[in-house]
Design an enzyme around this catalytic site. Sequence first.
Site, PDB file in Angstrom:
ATOM      1  N   ASP A  69      18.586 -10.888 -13.873  1.00 40.51           N
ATOM      2  CA  ASP A  69      19.950 -10.861 -14.412  1.00 40.51           C
ATOM      3  C   ASP A  69      19.956 -11.028 -15.927  1.00 40.51           C
ATOM      4  O   ASP A  69      20.791 -10.448 -16.619  1.00 40.51           O
ATOM      5  CB  ASP A  69      20.805 -11.943 -13.759  1.00 40.51           C
ATOM      6  CG  ASP A  69      21.205 -11.581 -12.327  1.00 40.51           C
ATOM      7  OD1 ASP A  69      20.794 -10.500 -11.860  1.00 40.51           O
ATOM      8  OD2 ASP A  69      21.920 -12.364 -11.687  1.00 40.51           O
ATOM      9  N   HIS A 112      20.985 -11.787  -6.584  1.00 44.20           N
ATOM     10  CA  HIS A 112      20.937 -12.375  -7.916  1.00 44.20           C
ATOM     11  C   HIS A 112      19.551 -12.984  -8.150  1.00 44.20           C
ATOM     12  O   HIS A 112      18.941 -13.540  -7.242  1.00 44.20           O
ATOM     13  CB  HIS A 112      21.991 -13.477  -8.051  1.00 44.20           C
ATOM     14  CG  HIS A 112      23.387 -12.954  -8.122  1.00 44.20           C
ATOM     15  ND1 HIS A 112      24.254 -13.279  -9.152  1.00 44.20           N
ATOM     16  CD2 HIS A 112      24.070 -12.130  -7.307  1.00 44.20           C
ATOM     17  CE1 HIS A 112      25.412 -12.676  -8.951  1.00 44.20           C
ATOM     18  NE2 HIS A 112      25.325 -11.972  -7.831  1.00 44.20           N
ATOM     19  N   GLU A 138      19.891 -19.924 -11.424  1.00 46.60           N
ATOM     20  CA  GLU A 138      20.330 -19.948 -10.026  1.00 46.60           C
ATOM     21  C   GLU A 138      20.303 -21.409  -9.583  1.00 46.60           C
ATOM     22  O   GLU A 138      19.495 -22.200 -10.077  1.00 46.60           O
ATOM     23  CB  GLU A 138      19.435 -19.084  -9.139  1.00 46.60           C
ATOM     24  CG  GLU A 138      19.374 -17.617  -9.537  1.00 46.60           C
ATOM     25  CD  GLU A 138      20.710 -16.895  -9.450  1.00 46.60           C
ATOM     26  OE1 GLU A 138      21.610 -17.391  -8.733  1.00 46.60           O
ATOM     27  OE2 GLU A 138      20.856 -15.851 -10.103  1.00 46.60           O
ATOM     28  N   ASP A 176      19.981 -17.071 -17.792  1.00 49.44           N
ATOM     29  CA  ASP A 176      20.689 -17.164 -16.515  1.00 49.44           C
ATOM     30  C   ASP A 176      19.999 -18.218 -15.657  1.00 49.44           C
ATOM     31  O   ASP A 176      18.801 -18.494 -15.817  1.00 49.44           O
ATOM     32  CB  ASP A 176      20.707 -15.816 -15.793  1.00 49.44           C
ATOM     33  CG  ASP A 176      21.592 -15.847 -14.542  1.00 49.44           C
ATOM     34  OD1 ASP A 176      22.732 -16.336 -14.638  1.00 49.44           O
ATOM     35  OD2 ASP A 176      21.136 -15.405 -13.470  1.00 49.44           O
ATOM     36  N   GLU A 227      25.743 -20.828   1.401  1.00 46.75           N
ATOM     37  CA  GLU A 227      26.480 -19.845   0.603  1.00 46.75           C
ATOM     38  C   GLU A 227      25.702 -19.451  -0.648  1.00 46.75           C
ATOM     39  O   GLU A 227      25.723 -18.289  -1.066  1.00 46.75           O
ATOM     40  CB  GLU A 227      27.861 -20.395   0.224  1.00 46.75           C
ATOM     41  CG  GLU A 227      28.838 -20.493   1.379  1.00 46.75           C
ATOM     42  CD  GLU A 227      29.048 -19.145   2.069  1.00 46.75           C
ATOM     43  OE1 GLU A 227      29.321 -18.146   1.362  1.00 46.75           O
ATOM     44  OE2 GLU A 227      28.916 -19.092   3.308  1.00 46.75           O
TER      45      GLU A 227
END
Length: 244
Positions: A157, A152, A9, A7, A52
């Site tokens: 994750d 997250h 980010e 995963d 965001e």
Amino acid sequence: MRQVVLDTETTGIDPKQGHRIIEIGCVEMVGRKLTNRHFHVYINPEREVEEEAFKVHGISNEFLADKPKFAAVAQEFLEFIKGAELIIHNAPFDVGFIDHEFSLLGQFPKVADICTVFDSLVYARRKHPGQKNSLDALCKRYGIDNSHRELHGALLDSEILADVYLLMTGGQITMGGFGGDGDESEEDRLAVRRISSDRPRLKVLRANQAELDSHNERLDLIDKKSGLSLWRKLDNPELAEATE
């Protein structure tokens, strides 16, 4: 078979707009078992994190200021994933960002050139059509505790996705049982049998005489209060018919 659950980010949603990776988290599995090997790094993206995106992962510009740039970790990351099957939830997003980062360095391959990719979101949508298939929704469906997942995080994750993947592809609905939702394919059922045959035989613990005596005393008490117990009916079907 070596698999890497992965995963990332990022600073935003589109690498074509100059967004970059800020965190990579990977956990390794071999033969569908976690090996406790992982790759985890925070990265200075050399640009601002969008508001965001910050609301999703909570990783601030200040936190990333002293972290290594992607170029400094790229080779180690490449060596960790090379030759593995990558398990990613919504793979085009993460693979797109990784390929973009590699392309900025030059002399680096694309993910598809060094790995195969299993998109767990595509698999979940096929297995559970018309239902929510986010990681949170899958955790709820498969009985995985993700209460500690307030934001997250790439490594967290990945660890959660590893649990989801093993249950979702192993034919189990919860850790306690097989099937249950009625939509397993024949391929899934065959996979369960293949997986089961590879696992070591479970150790059988048999009751000793003292435990058997205690068990029978409890059954005698149940029989006296409520009639013939289920255990006695199973052991003595003829007696069960006579008492019904």
